[in-house]
Scaffold this motif. Structure first.
Motif, short mmCIF file in Angstrom:
data_model
loop_
_atom_site.label_atom_id
_atom_site.label_comp_id
_atom_site.label_asym_id
_atom_site.label_seq_id
_atom_site.Cartn_x
_atom_site.Cartn_y
_atom_site.Cartn_z
N LEU A 1 0.91 -1.26 0.23
CA LEU A 1 0.00 -0.01 0.15
C LEU A 1 0.77 1.36 0.04
N HIS A 2 2.11 1.15 0.18
CA HIS A 2 3.08 2.16 0.38
C HIS A 2 3.84 2.59 -1.14
N ASP A 3 3.47 1.56 -1.98
CA ASP A 3 4.06 1.64 -3.39
C ASP A 3 3.19 2.38 -4.41
N SER A 4 3.45 3.37 -4.88
CA SER A 4 2.71 4.33 -5.88
C SER A 4 2.37 3.58 -6.86
N LYS A 5 3.36 2.70 -7.43
CA LYS A 5 2.94 1.95 -8.69
C LYS A 5 1.62 1.10 -8.60
N ILE A 6 1.65 0.40 -7.32
CA ILE A 6 0.42 -0.51 -6.93
C ILE A 6 -0.78 0.56 -6.94
N TRP A 7 -0.72 1.59 -6.41
CA TRP A 7 -1.85 2.36 -6.52
C TRP A 7 -2.38 2.90 -7.93
N LEU A 8 -1.08 3.13 -8.62
CA LEU A 8 -1.62 3.54 -10.00
C LEU A 8 -2.11 2.52 -10.76
N GLY A 9 -1.69 1.17 -10.57
CA GLY A 9 -2.23 -0.08 -11.32
C GLY A 9 -3.57 -0.14 -10.84
N SER A 10 -3.86 -0.17 -9.53
CA SER A 10 -5.01 -0.31 -9.05
C SER A 10 -6.01 0.69 -9.59
N ALA A 11 -5.73 1.70 -9.75
CA ALA A 11 -6.80 2.93 -10.05
C ALA A 11 -7.24 2.54 -11.58
N VAL A 12 -6.03 2.19 -12.39
CA VAL A 12 -6.53 1.81 -13.74
C VAL A 12 -7.31 0.67 -14.01
N PHE A 13 -7.10 -0.50 -12.86
CA PHE A 13 -7.95 -1.56 -12.87
C PHE A 13 -9.31 -1.21 -12.44
N VAL A 14 -9.70 -0.44 -11.26
CA VAL A 14 -10.79 0.13 -10.81
C VAL A 14 -11.92 0.84 -11.85
N TYR A 15 -11.10 1.60 -12.81
CA TYR A 15 -11.56 2.45 -13.89
C TYR A 15 -12.13 1.42 -14.80
N PHE A 16 -11.20 0.44 -15.10
CA PHE A 16 -11.53 -0.66 -16.35
C PHE A 16 -12.75 -1.17 -16.00
N PHE A 17 -12.59 -1.86 -14.46
CA PHE A 17 -13.78 -2.52 -13.96
C PHE A 17 -15.17 -2.08 -13.83
N SER A 18 -14.96 -0.78 -13.81
CA SER A 18 -16.39 0.33 -13.70
C SER A 18 -16.97 0.31 -15.10
N VAL A 19 -16.03 0.96 -16.17
CA VAL A 19 -16.52 1.16 -17.35
C VAL A 19 -16.80 -0.20 -18.18
N SER A 20 -16.52 -1.13 -17.78
CA SER A 20 -16.47 -2.31 -18.71
C SER A 20 -17.85 -3.22 -18.28
N GLY A 21 -18.55 -2.63 -17.19
CA GLY A 21 -19.60 -3.45 -16.88
C GLY A 21 -19.31 -4.87 -16.15
N THR A 22 -17.97 -4.97 -15.57
CA THR A 22 -17.90 -6.32 -15.10
C THR A 22 -18.56 -6.89 -14.04
N MET A 23 -19.07 -5.60 -13.16
CA MET A 23 -19.78 -6.07 -12.12
C MET A 23 -21.34 -6.66 -12.73
N HIS A 24 -21.79 -6.03 -13.83
CA HIS A 24 -22.95 -6.37 -14.22
C HIS A 24 -22.88 -8.17 -14.69
N ASN A 25 -21.72 -8.26 -15.28
CA ASN A 25 -21.37 -9.60 -15.93
C ASN A 25 -21.35 -10.51 -14.54
N ILE A 26 -20.58 -10.31 -13.51
CA ILE A 26 -20.39 -11.31 -12.32
C ILE A 26 -21.98 -11.51 -11.54
N ILE A 27 -22.69 -10.41 -11.62
CA ILE A 27 -23.87 -10.67 -10.82
C ILE A 27 -24.87 -11.38 -11.74
N ARG A 28 -24.84 -11.17 -12.91
CA ARG A 28 -26.07 -11.93 -13.71
C ARG A 28 -25.21 -13.08 -14.57
N LYS A 29 -23.90 -13.35 -14.11
CA LYS A 29 -23.31 -14.52 -14.64
C LYS A 29 -23.32 -14.55 -16.07
#
Length: 339
Positions: free
Chosen positions: A213-241
């Motif tokens: 959590l003290h590594d800035s690269k981890i935060w950068l990669g996590s931010a990109v992952f969360v952004y992609f996870f949000s805009v790609s509708g991944t949660m919709h795909n998981i909930i509705r399988k």
């Protein structure tokens, strides 16, 4: 003295009505018994039981039957997702039974499945040529081929859309879909125990500043992952399988990655749109946080034009896919002051 034939005819008709009524009551009782012995409430049918409950009965029947057609040999094909769909069908059945336990509706709709190898004759009677396939046999249906087929969009959108289909066709209320918890009590107990064991070591690392959590690269990669996870509708795909793709019903050798119609979104098209959005987001972050530090104005302009061009192509592709999928168009208008 001759006995009138009319009273005898009436008596015969009444007797037949009582016999048929008793037979139908026996079938309902048998279906309820089979349903109670099934873990999810789905009754397994074969050629013999299908004949007993459907083809050999008189119409109108006092019940409707929703049938899921399965084929064990096709379970390994991920594009069909038969096991996942069968699981959702079981959730639909158990939810209906639970929500209508003390209601007259409990004996008016039964959920069944039938397997291809065991019941090829039944598949032929329905005219089934491709899977996944779900049919509703209503009380008045005489020929099985006249039963109502559930659309692929309703099947692929899992138990919730299956519920909408059932309610619209049978006028019976399914109620809320009751899904099992993500983690069992044993799993939760294991996680709590593991957390208590590791907590002192984690606290020590946090205080020393030696965690990821003290590594800035981890935060950068996590931010990109969360952004992609949000805009790609991944949660919709998981909930509705939602499946990543579907097999083309007209040509099973072909795969469908983009489903035309606003009622359903496949996993592949969500990831494609999410990838395009992520490209634009990363370019915007690069321009506003990195490019502004470049001292060479010419390099700034060239890279800026390149970023704008790529972003324009990505947004244009998103707009065109949305127009193809939903029919809605986005049009640009010049400011009125420019006319």
């Amino acid at each position: 003295m001759a006995i009138s034939e009319k009273p005898i005819l009436i008596l015969i008709l009444i007797s037949l009505a009582v016999v048929f009524s008793g037979a139908e009551s026996d079938r309902v009782a048998e279906l309820l018994s089979l349903q109670s012995r099934s873990k999810s409430g789905v009754i397994h049918l074969d050629d013999h039981s299908l004949s007993r409950f459907l083809t050999s009965t008189t119409t109108p029947r006092p019940y409707s039957i929703l049938i899921f057609f399965d084929a064990t040999q096709l379970h390994e094909k991920p594009e069909l997702n038969l096991q996942g769909l069968r699981s959702e069908f079981g959730l639909l059945a158990s939810s209906f039974i639970s929500n209508n336990k003390d209601s007259p509706s409990a004996s008016k709709l039964f959920f069944c499945d039938i397997e291809f190898k065991e019941s090829q004759s039944s598949f032929a009677q329905f005219g089934i040529t491709s899977l996944p396939h779900i049919r509703l046999v209503g009380p008045d249906v005489k020929s099985l081929k006249d039963s109502e087929q559930m659309e692929q969009g309703d099947i692929s959108r899992m138990a919730d859309s299956m519920s909408d289909f059932v309610e619209s066709r049978t006028k019976l209320s399914v109620g809320p879909i009751e899904r099992p918890p993500m983690f069992s009590k044993k799993q939760l107990g294991f996680f709590v125990a593991a957390f208590l064991v590791w907590a002192p070591f984690v606290v020590k690392k946090v205080l020393a500043g030696q965690t990821l959590l003290h590594d800035s690269k981890i935060w950068l990669g996590s931010a990109v992952f969360v952004y992609f996870f949000s805009v790609s509708g991944t949660m919709h795909n998981i909930i509705r399988k939602m499946p990543m793709f579907l097999a083309d019903r007209n040509d099973p050798s072909k795969l469908i990655f983009f489903y035309q119609g606003s009622g359903m979104q496949l996993g592949a098209e969500g990831f494609a749109i999410g990838f395009l959005y992520t490209i634009v987001g990363l370019l915007l972050a690069f321009v506003t946080h990195v490019l502004v530090r470049v001292k060479n104005v010419t390099v700034q302009r060239v890279i800026m034009l390149f970023a704008l061009f790529i972003s324009f192509l990505a947004v244009k592709k998103v707009v065109s896919l949305d127009n193809w999928k939903t029919g809605y168009g986005i049009h640009a208008f010049w400011p009125s002051s420019w006319n």
